[in-house]
Design a protein around this motif. Sequence first.
Motif, mmCIF file in Angstrom:
data_model
loop_
_atom_site.group_PDB
_atom_site.id
_atom_site.type_symbol
_atom_site.label_atom_id
_atom_site.label_comp_id
_atom_site.label_asym_id
_atom_site.label_seq_id
_atom_site.Cartn_x
_atom_site.Cartn_y
_atom_site.Cartn_z
ATOM 1 N N THR A 73 0.610 13.530 -8.298
ATOM 2 C CA THR A 73 1.366 13.473 -7.052
ATOM 3 C C THR A 73 1.297 14.852 -6.404
ATOM 4 O O THR A 73 0.991 15.850 -7.053
ATOM 5 N N PHE A 74 1.565 14.897 -5.109
ATOM 6 C CA PHE A 74 1.649 16.175 -4.416
ATOM 7 C C PHE A 74 2.567 16.020 -3.216
ATOM 8 O O PHE A 74 2.955 14.914 -2.849
ATOM 9 N N SER A 75 2.895 17.144 -2.595
ATOM 10 C CA SER A 75 3.817 17.145 -1.466
ATOM 11 C C SER A 75 3.130 17.634 -0.203
ATOM 12 O O SER A 75 2.339 18.576 -0.226
ATOM 13 N N GLU A 76 3.421 16.955 0.905
ATOM 14 C CA GLU A 76 3.011 17.385 2.244
ATOM 15 C C GLU A 76 4.278 17.898 2.927
ATOM 16 O O GLU A 76 5.031 17.142 3.528
ATOM 17 N N ASP A 77 4.510 19.182 2.822
ATOM 18 C CA ASP A 77 5.837 19.730 3.029
ATOM 19 C C ASP A 77 6.430 19.463 4.400
ATOM 20 O O ASP A 77 7.639 19.255 4.528
ATOM 21 N N HIS A 78 5.606 19.472 5.469
ATOM 22 C CA HIS A 78 6.151 19.342 6.821
ATOM 23 C C HIS A 78 6.348 17.898 7.240
ATOM 24 O O HIS A 78 6.904 17.627 8.302
ATOM 25 N N SER A 79 5.899 16.945 6.412
ATOM 26 C CA SER A 79 5.821 15.551 6.841
ATOM 27 C C SER A 79 7.179 14.872 6.864
ATOM 28 O O SER A 79 8.134 15.278 6.202
ATOM 29 N N HIS A 80 7.239 13.770 7.634
ATOM 30 C CA HIS A 80 8.407 12.900 7.641
ATOM 31 C C HIS A 80 8.566 12.188 6.308
ATOM 32 O O HIS A 80 9.645 11.706 5.977
ATOM 33 N N ALA A 81 7.470 12.040 5.563
ATOM 34 C CA ALA A 81 7.487 11.411 4.235
ATOM 35 C C ALA A 81 6.605 12.265 3.339
ATOM 36 O O ALA A 81 5.389 12.114 3.309
ATOM 37 N N SER A 82 7.228 13.201 2.631
ATOM 38 C CA SER A 82 6.471 14.306 2.039
ATOM 39 C C SER A 82 5.752 13.964 0.743
ATOM 40 O O SER A 82 4.746 14.588 0.409
ATOM 41 N N GLN A 83 6.238 12.972 -0.012
ATOM 42 C CA GLN A 83 5.648 12.694 -1.321
ATOM 43 C C GLN A 83 4.420 11.772 -1.218
ATOM 44 O O GLN A 83 4.466 10.749 -0.543
ATOM 45 N N HIS A 84 3.356 12.142 -1.903
ATOM 46 C CA HIS A 84 2.132 11.337 -1.969
ATOM 47 C C HIS A 84 1.803 11.000 -3.420
ATOM 48 O O HIS A 84 2.044 11.816 -4.327
ATOM 49 N N LEU A 85 1.223 9.829 -3.623
ATOM 50 C CA LEU A 85 0.756 9.392 -4.937
ATOM 51 C C LEU A 85 -0.768 9.309 -4.919
ATOM 52 O O LEU A 85 -1.358 8.898 -3.917
ATOM 53 N N ILE A 86 -1.403 9.674 -6.027
ATOM 54 C CA ILE A 86 -2.846 9.501 -6.172
ATOM 55 C C ILE A 86 -3.095 8.765 -7.485
ATOM 56 O O ILE A 86 -2.652 9.211 -8.551
ATOM 57 N N TYR A 87 -3.806 7.628 -7.390
ATOM 58 C CA TYR A 87 -4.048 6.778 -8.558
ATOM 59 C C TYR A 87 -5.421 7.034 -9.164
ATOM 60 O O TYR A 87 -6.351 7.468 -8.488
ATOM 61 N N GLN A 88 -5.521 6.748 -10.457
ATOM 62 C CA GLN A 88 -6.796 6.872 -11.143
ATOM 63 C C GLN A 88 -7.450 5.508 -11.279
ATOM 64 O O GLN A 88 -6.894 4.493 -10.868
ATOM 65 N N SER A 89 -8.635 5.471 -11.860
ATOM 66 C CA SER A 89 -9.389 4.229 -11.993
ATOM 67 C C SER A 89 -9.192 3.613 -13.375
ATOM 68 O O SER A 89 -9.114 4.334 -14.379
ATOM 69 N N ALA A 90 -9.113 2.293 -13.399
ATOM 70 C CA ALA A 90 -9.056 1.581 -14.681
ATOM 71 C C ALA A 90 -10.442 1.431 -15.290
ATOM 72 O O ALA A 90 -10.567 1.093 -16.467
ATOM 73 N N ASP A 91 -11.483 1.713 -14.487
ATOM 74 C CA ASP A 91 -12.861 1.633 -14.985
ATOM 75 C C ASP A 91 -13.238 2.971 -15.610
ATOM 76 O O ASP A 91 -13.163 4.020 -14.961
ATOM 77 N N ASN A 92 -13.657 2.942 -16.870
ATOM 78 C CA ASN A 92 -13.911 4.180 -17.602
ATOM 79 C C ASN A 92 -15.016 5.024 -16.977
ATOM 80 O O ASN A 92 -14.933 6.252 -16.936
ATOM 81 N N VAL A 93 -16.066 4.377 -16.479
ATOM 82 C CA VAL A 93 -17.188 5.105 -15.891
ATOM 83 C C VAL A 93 -16.743 5.789 -14.601
ATOM 84 O O VAL A 93 -17.043 6.963 -14.353
ATOM 85 N N THR A 94 -16.030 5.038 -13.758
ATOM 86 C CA THR A 94 -15.539 5.606 -12.501
ATOM 87 C C THR A 94 -14.567 6.744 -12.761
ATOM 88 O O THR A 94 -14.611 7.792 -12.101
ATOM 89 N N GLN A 95 -13.688 6.544 -13.750
ATOM 90 C CA GLN A 95 -12.713 7.587 -14.057
ATOM 91 C C GLN A 95 -13.393 8.856 -14.574
ATOM 92 O O GLN A 95 -13.000 9.975 -14.214
ATOM 93 N N ALA A 96 -14.421 8.677 -15.387
ATOM 94 C CA ALA A 96 -15.154 9.849 -15.889
ATOM 95 C C ALA A 96 -15.825 10.600 -14.746
ATOM 96 O O ALA A 96 -15.832 11.843 -14.716
ATOM 97 N N GLN A 97 -16.393 9.855 -13.776
ATOM 98 C CA GLN A 97 -17.010 10.502 -12.616
ATOM 99 C C GLN A 97 -15.964 11.243 -11.800
ATOM 100 O O GLN A 97 -16.205 12.365 -11.326
#
Length: 447
Positions: free
Chosen positions: A151-175
């Motif tokens: 996760t990370f924050s966009e401090d000036h935003s009206h909605a500051s919290q962001h989520l970033i998801y990973q891949s369930a596919d092992n090859v994609t996740q490794a890349q």
Amino acid sequence: MTHNNVALNTMYKRSITLPRGTLDLTYQTNSATEKNVIEQSNHYQLEDLLGFAQRINPKRAFLFVSKVLGRHIPVTPSTMRHAFTDLANLVPDELPEPILVIGMAETAVGLSAGVHQALQTRYPEALLLNSTRHAQHDDSHDKSSHSLLTTFSEDHSHASQHLIYQSADNVTQAQLLASKTLIMVDDEASTGNTCVNVVTALRNAGLDQLEQVHLTTLVDWSLNQERHQHQDTANSDDAVPDQIAKRLPNIKFQRHHLLSGAWTWTDAPNPEPITMPSVDTTEAGSHTLGDTGNWGRFPTLDSTDGFDNYLLKFQTAFKVFNKQAQSEKEQFGKEQFEKEQLPKRILVLGSNEFVWLPFLLAEWLETQTQNSTVNFSALTRSPIALGGAITTMLSFSDNYGLGMTNFAYNVEPNDWDLIVLCVETSADSVDDIWKDLDNVLVVSPTL
């Protein structure tokens, strides 16, 4: 560090007066890119790219309103596509791979997909991954399928919290974890803080092989003031150290943009206090997301994965919609979708982060019609005051079941013969303000 593909041009100044203060701009165009149109009209000018408005946000009083993004101002899909491609063309060749293209929710998720698609002509294995503010439902109970990467924050935003998801596919996740080049795409950079926050979060989450970061924006306002103060003696972008680069140790940092500059804001005397609506949530909402494929909320090579199915949903819904508008005699035997039935004025609306497949639909509609006007825009959670680049505002309940207000700006329903409202939830989740309009067709993956 150098600012790749940026040719120094004449410096311009502009002041914009808003109710809560004055925005002073110093900027230059980028002659390294010419507008991708038949008539060569030189490089992008400020008026090509931006309008200005007032945020309903105590953190920052002003807003740069893009004219090429299809978010707050309706625009033709071809104009958007040209901007996507022109921006992608500024990214250099021979970058170290693997490459990750990451876009910022909610405003830049369509822009990032467009840049990624254009980049794949040179980097076919580049991954796309967008941040999101919508926690993903896990109906399978498989914890690995919807696991957060960071996760990370966009401090000036009206909605500051962001989520970033990973891949369930092992090859994609490794890349993903092996990424050497990060291309961060956003509509604008105003301080550079979000870029630093994203890179720091990704490195801490396991992307420890990053060598290069490319901040790729339509407009970059984060260039430090010292560079502009020294413009008479600065003949190259190396003349003044890049402040973002100094905050990213052991990273080669470059910027790519259609226009760049710096801003200062001066508060008006005794500005009227404002109250911002509550829109800062990363909850999933009570309405389940339908299956629209993987267009970037999870790492993907192919952002168009769900488009064919969504196009079919539109064609099916349009046939039903058109039947209701015409007599049975006129419609007898017309079971197939016929582009001749499309009206003259069509507005396609994406919704919040769900904009890429709706944009592709608008682009498809633009190719199907010769004498029609097709524009694209989107619903948003961003609260913006009327005035400046915002001439009209519709407010309504969101379609995710979050209990928050959403908005549509510069959309006058009576100006359009057909409004195609694209959602990733069920059609029933849409507010009655849309259901009660005779010219609105809701397209949902659950139709």
